[in-house]
Design a protein around this motif. Structure first.
Motif, mmCIF file in Angstrom:
data_model
loop_
_atom_site.group_PDB
_atom_site.id
_atom_site.type_symbol
_atom_site.label_atom_id
_atom_site.label_comp_id
_atom_site.label_asym_id
_atom_site.label_seq_id
_atom_site.Cartn_x
_atom_site.Cartn_y
_atom_site.Cartn_z
ATOM 1 N N UNK A 19 7.654 -0.784 -7.881
ATOM 2 C CA UNK A 19 7.402 -1.529 -8.974
ATOM 3 C C UNK A 19 6.493 -0.959 -9.917
ATOM 4 N N UNK A 20 6.710 -1.183 -11.254
ATOM 5 C CA UNK A 20 5.783 -0.726 -12.437
ATOM 6 C C UNK A 20 4.335 -0.960 -12.124
ATOM 7 N N UNK A 21 3.473 -0.008 -12.234
ATOM 8 C CA UNK A 21 1.962 -0.291 -11.788
ATOM 9 C C UNK A 21 1.616 -0.019 -10.471
ATOM 10 N N UNK A 22 2.528 0.268 -9.554
ATOM 11 C CA UNK A 22 2.268 0.463 -8.085
ATOM 12 C C UNK A 22 1.995 1.934 -7.880
ATOM 13 N N UNK A 23 0.793 2.294 -7.312
ATOM 14 C CA UNK A 23 0.370 3.793 -7.295
ATOM 15 C C UNK A 23 1.268 4.331 -5.962
ATOM 16 N N UNK A 24 1.128 5.689 -5.988
ATOM 17 C CA UNK A 24 1.958 6.082 -4.822
ATOM 18 C C UNK A 24 0.933 6.033 -3.555
ATOM 19 N N UNK A 25 -0.617 6.043 -3.976
ATOM 20 C CA UNK A 25 -1.492 5.632 -2.979
ATOM 21 C C UNK A 25 -2.167 4.705 -3.081
ATOM 22 N N UNK A 26 -2.323 3.519 -2.342
ATOM 23 C CA UNK A 26 -3.416 2.365 -2.791
ATOM 24 C C UNK A 26 -3.810 1.989 -1.220
ATOM 25 N N UNK A 80 2.929 5.973 -0.269
ATOM 26 C CA UNK A 80 4.071 5.924 -0.600
ATOM 27 C C UNK A 80 4.929 7.059 -0.889
ATOM 28 N N UNK A 81 5.801 7.462 -0.275
ATOM 29 C CA UNK A 81 6.422 8.524 -0.160
ATOM 30 C C UNK A 81 8.225 8.159 -0.191
ATOM 31 N N UNK A 122 15.297 5.417 0.547
ATOM 32 C CA UNK A 122 14.155 4.818 1.283
ATOM 33 C C UNK A 122 12.611 4.904 0.611
ATOM 34 N N UNK A 123 11.962 4.306 1.103
ATOM 35 C CA UNK A 123 10.318 4.574 0.982
ATOM 36 C C UNK A 123 9.456 4.503 1.834
ATOM 37 N N UNK A 124 8.686 5.488 2.045
ATOM 38 C CA UNK A 124 7.843 5.117 3.156
ATOM 39 C C UNK A 124 6.462 4.728 2.815
ATOM 40 N N UNK A 125 5.608 3.873 3.384
ATOM 41 C CA UNK A 125 4.429 3.531 3.048
ATOM 42 C C UNK A 125 4.528 1.835 2.769
ATOM 43 N N UNK A 126 5.428 1.481 1.726
ATOM 44 C CA UNK A 126 5.672 0.107 1.665
ATOM 45 C C UNK A 126 7.011 -0.318 2.314
ATOM 46 N N UNK A 127 7.543 0.935 2.920
ATOM 47 C CA UNK A 127 8.562 0.724 3.951
ATOM 48 C C UNK A 127 9.830 -0.368 3.434
ATOM 49 N N UNK A 128 10.687 0.402 2.622
ATOM 50 C CA UNK A 128 11.836 -0.609 2.080
ATOM 51 C C UNK A 128 12.861 0.407 1.683
ATOM 52 N N UNK A 129 14.122 -0.121 1.481
ATOM 53 C CA UNK A 129 15.290 0.206 0.989
ATOM 54 C C UNK A 129 15.560 -0.180 -0.202
ATOM 55 N N UNK A 130 15.945 0.747 -1.105
ATOM 56 C CA UNK A 130 16.358 -0.028 -2.584
ATOM 57 C C UNK A 130 17.789 0.476 -2.941
ATOM 58 N N UNK A 131 18.770 -0.445 -3.412
ATOM 59 C CA UNK A 131 20.021 -0.355 -3.773
ATOM 60 C C UNK A 131 20.192 -0.305 -5.167
ATOM 61 N N UNK A 132 21.208 0.591 -5.634
ATOM 62 C CA UNK A 132 21.763 0.978 -7.063
ATOM 63 C C UNK A 132 22.981 0.893 -7.093
#
Length: 146
Positions: free
Chosen positions: A30-37, A42-43, A59-69
């Protein structure tokens, strides 16, 4: 998939000379989220496309989610699913994910939480269920259907 900044770059292929050119870069965070917090980095990881070319998942590691498009068939550009395009991966550190052969189920290998997660998928809209079923699996790295 651009691992270090959790983005995806869509490339146009030129068959005449075998070259690529970027046409779009989308953010998974999401806008404003840093890759490291804090202690979370997040990778991005892995990509899955449906056989019909209508949907893409990352997929994203760190915040651990899948995102669909949705994939635009004319341009290849990505548009995130409406509402909340992110689905929890069901565990910690998704290492790999894939659709089953019917493309009705998304399976995720969550390395650090040592589990596989299975999410229902609507083949018409591409949307994944918000909650899945978890199965214990010691440090899963890859899912393959044979």
């Amino acid at each position: 998939m651009n691992e270090l900044d959790s983005t995806v770059t869509v490339l146009a292929w030129k068959s005449e000379d075998g070259s690529f050119s970027p046409i779009q870069t989308v953010k998974l965070l999401p806008e404003g989220t840093q890759t490291k917090h804090g202690s979370v980095t997040n990778t991005g990881c892995d990509a899955v496309l449906t056989r019909d070319g209508r949907f893409a998942y990352f997929a994203n590691r760190g915040d651990d989610f899948l995102m669909g498009f949705h994939i635009d068939p004319a341009t290849g550009r990505l548009t995130a699913f409406g509402g909340n395009p992110r689905t929890s991966c069901g565990g910690k550190v998704p290492r790999n994910f894939t659709l089953d052969p019917t493309e009705r189920w998304m399976l995720v290998a969550n390395q650090v939480s040592s589990n596989l997660s299975v999410f229902a998928r609507d083949p018409n809209t591409g949307v994944l269920a918000n909650e899945g079923k978890n199965i214990a699996a010691a440090t899963p790295m890859c899912i393959v259907f044979v």
